[in-house]
Design a protein around this motif. Structure first.
Motif, PDB file in Angstrom:
ATOM      1  N   LEU A  12      30.280  37.427   2.221  1.00  0.00           N
ATOM      2  CA  LEU A  12      30.595  38.501   1.250  1.00  0.00           C
ATOM      3  C   LEU A  12      30.473  39.927   1.820  1.00  0.00           C
ATOM      4  CD1 LEU A  12      30.997  38.971  -1.906  1.00  0.00           C
ATOM      5  CD2 LEU A  12      28.659  38.856  -2.078  1.00  0.00           C
ATOM      6  N   VAL A  13      29.349  40.159   2.491  1.00  0.00           N
ATOM      7  CA  VAL A  13      29.064  41.601   3.060  1.00  0.00           C
ATOM      8  C   VAL A  13      30.260  41.849   3.737  1.00  0.00           C
ATOM      9  CG1 VAL A  13      27.641  42.965   4.611  1.00  0.00           C
ATOM     10  CG2 VAL A  13      26.530  41.287   2.974  1.00  0.00           C
ATOM     11  N   LEU A  14      30.712  40.966   4.815  1.00  0.00           N
ATOM     12  CA  LEU A  14      31.777  41.425   5.665  1.00  0.00           C
ATOM     13  C   LEU A  14      32.885  41.841   4.836  1.00  0.00           C
ATOM     14  CD1 LEU A  14      33.077  41.784   8.384  1.00  0.00           C
ATOM     15  CD2 LEU A  14      33.577  39.271   8.445  1.00  0.00           C
ATOM     16  N   ALA A  20      36.227  47.941   1.624  1.00  0.00           N
ATOM     17  CA  ALA A  20      35.762  49.311   1.441  1.00  0.00           C
ATOM     18  C   ALA A  20      36.357  50.348   2.559  1.00  0.00           C
ATOM     19  CB  ALA A  20      34.251  49.303   1.590  1.00  0.00           C
ATOM     20  N   VAL A  21      36.884  49.894   3.595  1.00  0.00           N
ATOM     21  CA  VAL A  21      37.384  50.860   4.497  1.00  0.00           C
ATOM     22  C   VAL A  21      38.875  50.420   4.630  1.00  0.00           C
ATOM     23  CG1 VAL A  21      35.352  50.908   5.804  1.00  0.00           C
ATOM     24  CG2 VAL A  21      36.944  49.348   6.769  1.00  0.00           C
ATOM     25  N   GLY A  22      39.314  49.485   3.922  1.00  0.00           N
ATOM     26  CA  GLY A  22      40.614  48.999   3.900  1.00  0.00           C
ATOM     27  C   GLY A  22      41.750  50.135   3.653  1.00  0.00           C
ATOM     28  N   ALA A  69      44.321  47.641  -1.182  1.00  0.00           N
ATOM     29  CA  ALA A  69      44.326  46.249  -2.027  1.00  0.00           C
ATOM     30  C   ALA A  69      45.206  45.302  -0.991  1.00  0.00           C
ATOM     31  CB  ALA A  69      44.887  46.571  -3.222  1.00  0.00           C
ATOM     32  N   PHE A  70      46.213  45.790  -0.345  1.00  0.00           N
ATOM     33  CA  PHE A  70      47.109  45.132   0.648  1.00  0.00           C
ATOM     34  C   PHE A  70      46.294  44.521   1.712  1.00  0.00           C
ATOM     35  CE2 PHE A  70      49.647  45.265   4.482  1.00  0.00           C
ATOM     36  CZ  PHE A  70      50.489  44.368   4.387  1.00  0.00           C
ATOM     37  N   ARG A  71      45.009  45.183   1.908  1.00  0.00           N
ATOM     38  CA  ARG A  71      44.517  44.617   3.100  1.00  0.00           C
ATOM     39  C   ARG A  71      43.128  43.652   2.670  1.00  0.00           C
ATOM     40  NH1 ARG A  71      44.441  49.907   6.955  1.00  0.00           N
ATOM     41  NH2 ARG A  71      46.102  49.308   8.196  1.00  0.00           N
ATOM     42  N   ILE A  72      42.905  43.359   1.315  1.00  0.00           N
ATOM     43  CA  ILE A  72      42.309  42.476   0.859  1.00  0.00           C
ATOM     44  C   ILE A  72      42.324  40.948   1.410  1.00  0.00           C
ATOM     45  CG2 ILE A  72      41.471  41.028  -1.228  1.00  0.00           C
ATOM     46  CD1 ILE A  72      41.856  43.720  -2.998  1.00  0.00           C
ATOM     47  N   LEU A  73      43.619  40.486   1.595  1.00  0.00           N
ATOM     48  CA  LEU A  73      43.769  39.096   2.087  1.00  0.00           C
ATOM     49  C   LEU A  73      43.343  38.932   3.510  1.00  0.00           C
ATOM     50  CD1 LEU A  73      47.419  38.000   0.893  1.00  0.00           C
ATOM     51  CD2 LEU A  73      44.823  37.601   0.018  1.00  0.00           C
ATOM     52  N   SER A 332      35.943  48.991  16.173  1.00  0.00           N
ATOM     53  CA  SER A 332      36.763  47.994  15.567  1.00  0.00           C
ATOM     54  C   SER A 332      37.119  48.392  14.095  1.00  0.00           C
ATOM     55  CB  SER A 332      36.200  46.658  15.416  1.00  0.00           C
ATOM     56  OG  SER A 332      34.750  46.601  14.731  1.00  0.00           O
ATOM     57  N   LEU A 333      36.569  49.129  13.533  1.00  0.00           N
ATOM     58  CA  LEU A 333      37.036  49.528  11.926  1.00  0.00           C
ATOM     59  C   LEU A 333      37.372  51.307  12.235  1.00  0.00           C
ATOM     60  CD1 LEU A 333      33.898  47.708  10.118  1.00  0.00           C
ATOM     61  CD2 LEU A 333      36.489  47.136  10.504  1.00  0.00           C
ATOM     62  N   PRO A 334      37.918  51.666  10.890  1.00  0.00           N
ATOM     63  CA  PRO A 334      38.467  52.870  10.841  1.00  0.00           C
ATOM     64  C   PRO A 334      37.265  53.725  10.116  1.00  0.00           C
ATOM     65  CG  PRO A 334      39.411  51.648   9.022  1.00  0.00           C
ATOM     66  CD  PRO A 334      38.590  50.681   9.934  1.00  0.00           C
TER      67      PRO A 334
END
Length: 489
Positions: A12-14, A20-22, A69-73, A332-334
């Motif tokens: 869940l946290v991941l 959040a950063v999507g 939202a596109f990056r939720i999947l 690894s994250l934006p």
């Protein structure tokens, strides 16, 4: 099949962090390509199966084009990968604490959050391959027919994301045979599982066969360094450890040793070694073995955690893991502002980060060139690669104004080549990208550079500085020149 609460909390946290950063930075070139590819339904594409493009196009429409939202999947896929690590640890004999630890160390590898941020084939292939390996471990320990059919189902679905999973299963078969467990493969279950996997992968494989196996040419391009994420053969193994993470590599190595020391699990260490050798020899990408990571980490956390418990150093290790996860997150994250020193380091470690910045500015440049065209009705955009074409195609799909202003995009690159050449009446083209001059000279009567794609904040990516030409007049019809403009890479 209960999963400890701590593993669910980790997932869940991941997932929350990734969502959040999507919306930060922008679309990756592959995402732009996949969204368009999903609107051109076919059993296959030259460079990939169709499941991820279909998901990308459908989900993009469902969420109204909102990037976060596109990056939720993909965020969900990454979160589920940590759950699979926990379930794998359970199959290997781990306690609840071991299972939670397996989820945690999988979540803080570089590869899981890095791919979970993007709607890419790797994101879903990682989940599918990890699931297949988990189910294979279960089937070998409890060889019921239903267990084997689940292996075939998982592998078949994953093969419609990336056929690499079939090579993973082949490597696992080698490991099983070499370790003397070949009797397990003589029962009907494994063969029915293999038949189911091939049956589900058949649409793509038949399409590839009928088109002369273009995927082989794409693989050769990857091996020759034609992709942003291509790697020299000598660097595949070091880079794979980097994708696990320097600190997390400790339980990873322990996991390989732990599996080797147990005769009934030794096949998994051999399978990983065989597959890694295949990647090195074939010139594949360093992240191809990532599907093994959750299982190996699940095995490694057991001796690691037991050793730490015996010396009362578990809390110290948890603090160290949290500290070393900070740079991993930035790489690894934006997170870092584009153009900042941290961003520059992050793009040096992970070049795909740079490919998510700049597309709106590039499209603005094409808009300005298009506004100056008096004959826009007979114009097209001809892009050198699918990212450039995908950016134009997406802008046209998202805005009625852009549909009027921007000419339709065409490209000879990979899937775009399959979707056909421009119409015969298109004698004016806005040509984007680094094209060989002979190709343009044999296609158009005149070409003039009118602009260049400029990345914001001086970001160095594959598009920065690419010329934008205005080309007029056809030397020969599109039907004759299109074959010379197509390429697989």
């Amino acid at each position: 099949m209960r999963v400890p609460r701590g593993a669910f909390v980790t997932a869940l946290v991941l997932g929350v962090v990734l969502v959040a950063v999507g919306g930060r930075y922008g679309y990756h070139r592959d995402e732009l390509y996949f969204i368009e590819a999903g609107h051109h339904l076919a059993p296959g594409q030259p460079d990939q199966p169709v499941l991820v493009p279909i998901l990308a196009a459908a989900w993009h429409a469902v969420v109204g084009g909102h990037l976060w939202a596109f990056r939720i999947l993909p965020a969900v896929a990454a979160a589920l990968t940590t759950v699979i690590a926990s379930l794998t640890c359970r199959e290997l004999g781990g306690s609840n604490r071991h299972q939670v630890a397996a989820a945690v160390v999988t979540a803080v590898t570089s590869i899981v959050p890095g791919t979970g941020h993007l709607f890419s084939t790797t994101t879903f292939d990682l989940l599918g391959t990890a699931t297949t390996i988990w189910l294979l471990i279960r089937a070998l320990q409890n060889p019921r027919l239903s267990s084997w059919l689940l292996v075939g189902l998982a592998a078949g679905i994953t093969a419609e994301v990336k056929v690499l999973v079939l090579t993973v299963l082949a490597a696992c078969a080698v490991g099983i045979v070499v370790t003397g467990r070949r009797r397990a493969l003589l029962a009907p279950g494994p063969w029915l599982a293999a038949a189911l996997a091939v049956l589900l992968a058949a649409p793509f494989l038949l399409w590839q066969a009928s088109h002369g196996w273009p995927m082989n040419e794409v693989a050769a391009s990857v091996a020759a360094g034609g992709s942003t994420s291509s790697a020299e053969r000598a660097t595949v193994i070091p880079l794979s450890f980097l994708m696990v993470g320097p600190f997390v590599s400790i339980p990873f190595v322990l996991g390989l040793v732990h599996l080797w020391r147990r005769p009934h699990l030794r096949w998994l260490t051999i399978a990983y070694a065989v597959f890694l050798a295949f990647v090195v020899v074939s010139g594949g990408k360093a992240y191809y073995p990532a599907g093994f990571f959750p299982a190996v980490l699940a095995a490694g956390v057991m001796p690691a955690l037991d050793w730490l418990d015996a010396r009362h150093r578990t809390r110290l290790a948890a603090v160290a893991l949290a500290v070393v996860s900070i740079p991993t997150a930035f790489f690894s994250l934006p997170l870092a502002p584009p153009g900042s020193p941290v961003f520059e380091v992050a793009t040096a470690v992970n070049p795909d980060t740079g490919e998510t910045v700049g597309w709106p500015a590039y499209v603005d440049t094409i808009r300005e060139v298009s506004r100056a065209l008096p004959d826009r009705g007979n114009a097209i955009v001809l892009a050198r690669n699918y990212g450039e074409a995908g950016a134009i195609s997406l802008a046209r799909r998202q805005s009625d104004a852009d549909r009027e202003l921007l000419p339709p995009a065409y490209s000879g690159h990979n899937g775009y080549a399959e979707w056909g050449p421009p119409p015969p009446v298109a004698t004016t083209a806005i040509v984007i990208g680094f094209w060989p001059e002979p190709e343009l000279a044999s296609t158009f009567e005149t070409c003039t550079i009118t602009a260049r794609l400029e990345s914001p904040a001086d970001i160095d990516n594959e598009e920065d500085g690419a010329p934008v030409r205005l080309c007029r007049g056809l030397v020969r019809p599109w039907s004759q020149s299109w074959g010379d403009l197509t390429r697989l890479a």
